[in-house]
Design a protein around this motif. Sequence first.
Motif, PDB file in Angstrom:
ATOM      1  N   ALA A 113       1.004  -1.153  -0.031  1.00  0.00           N
ATOM      2  CA  ALA A 113       0.014   0.034   0.032  1.00  0.00           C
ATOM      3  C   ALA A 113       0.896   1.240   0.127  1.00  0.00           C
ATOM      4  O   ALA A 113       0.726   2.224  -0.463  1.00  0.00           O
ATOM      5  CB  ALA A 113      -0.928  -0.144   1.178  1.00  0.00           C
ATOM      6  N   THR A 114       1.829   1.245   0.721  1.00  0.00           N
ATOM      7  CA  THR A 114       2.776   2.416   0.650  1.00  0.00           C
ATOM      8  C   THR A 114       3.485   2.623  -0.696  1.00  0.00           C
ATOM      9  O   THR A 114       3.466   3.917  -1.042  1.00  0.00           O
ATOM     10  CB  THR A 114       4.019   2.146   1.770  1.00  0.00           C
ATOM     11  N   LEU A 115       3.741   1.650  -1.100  1.00  0.00           N
ATOM     12  CA  LEU A 115       4.358   1.776  -2.911  1.00  0.00           C
ATOM     13  C   LEU A 115       3.306   2.392  -3.723  1.00  0.00           C
ATOM     14  O   LEU A 115       3.428   3.218  -4.549  1.00  0.00           O
ATOM     15  CB  LEU A 115       4.998   0.451  -3.118  1.00  0.00           C
ATOM     16  N   MET A 116       2.004   2.004  -3.474  1.00  0.00           N
ATOM     17  CA  MET A 116       1.180   2.630  -4.307  1.00  0.00           C
ATOM     18  C   MET A 116       0.511   3.974  -3.893  1.00  0.00           C
ATOM     19  O   MET A 116       0.459   4.679  -4.745  1.00  0.00           O
ATOM     20  CB  MET A 116      -0.394   1.717  -4.026  1.00  0.00           C
ATOM     21  N   ILE A 117       0.698   4.351  -2.620  1.00  0.00           N
ATOM     22  CA  ILE A 117       0.621   5.723  -2.088  1.00  0.00           C
ATOM     23  C   ILE A 117       1.736   6.417  -2.749  1.00  0.00           C
ATOM     24  O   ILE A 117       1.484   7.755  -3.291  1.00  0.00           O
ATOM     25  CB  ILE A 117       0.539   5.790  -0.695  1.00  0.00           C
TER      26      ILE A 117
END
Length: 274
Positions: A242-246
Amino acid sequence: MTAPGLARGLRVFWWALMVFLYAPLAVVVFFSFNQINSSARFAGFSWQWYERLFANEVILSALGNTVILALTSSAIAVVIGGFLGYGLYRYRRWKLGWLIWLIYLPVVMPDIVFGIAEMTFFVTLSQYIALFTPGLTTMIIAHVTFQVPFVALLVNARLLSLDAQLFEVCQDLYATPLQRARYFIVPVLTPAIIASALLALTLSIDDFVISFFTAGPDSTTLPIYIWSAIKKGVTPEVNAMATLMIAGVIGVALLSLLIQPTTSATSSKRRSAS
């Protein structure tokens, strides 16, 4: 309330709103660096979940499917939606209100209804045409169907904001249709095309419901993988993804901010030259 008191109240409200919007994202990013497999207690900083993430072939496959799906569907949607938006403007005197209503329909329709309809449609056609067997191809078609309305509406809105006499000026200068498209329509629509492309890209990456109903066994995307993984509990590995998508979304937003001034400057130079 006095003016200074009102200003302080608005500042407090603004900061509270920012915390409300971004605190959950900050928590996800924070626990993605957790040393232990927990989303409730932080035991120390570690990169291990990112290392596991990039070593997981299933996740990498889902990432590849997501990128292919987003880029392909966005490119197709921009072309179709761009022509549709221009056509709505070009023939706006033909009383095409019913067509505008049809374009708005996929925008306001619940995703689950749209997804079930797409699934039923593809399953029925797959009995006669192998191309429509649920998989990456059907997902691309499904994504294009809900991306096109956004592109068409943005392009049409951009054209409606222009002075109609500009098109008459092109004709007075004896510009051919190709010259009119190359030197006037495309440059003028560039901001709307870029904005619609970024919006279509974001919608495709973010979509879960329609992708879930039209996906095949070998076309899992990141949202579908996250949904299946989260049923076992939120792990730091999911937080890392999720952090990489953010980070990706922030990168696209920053890219759009960098492109807009360049586009505006180029348009100004062309207007000055003309």
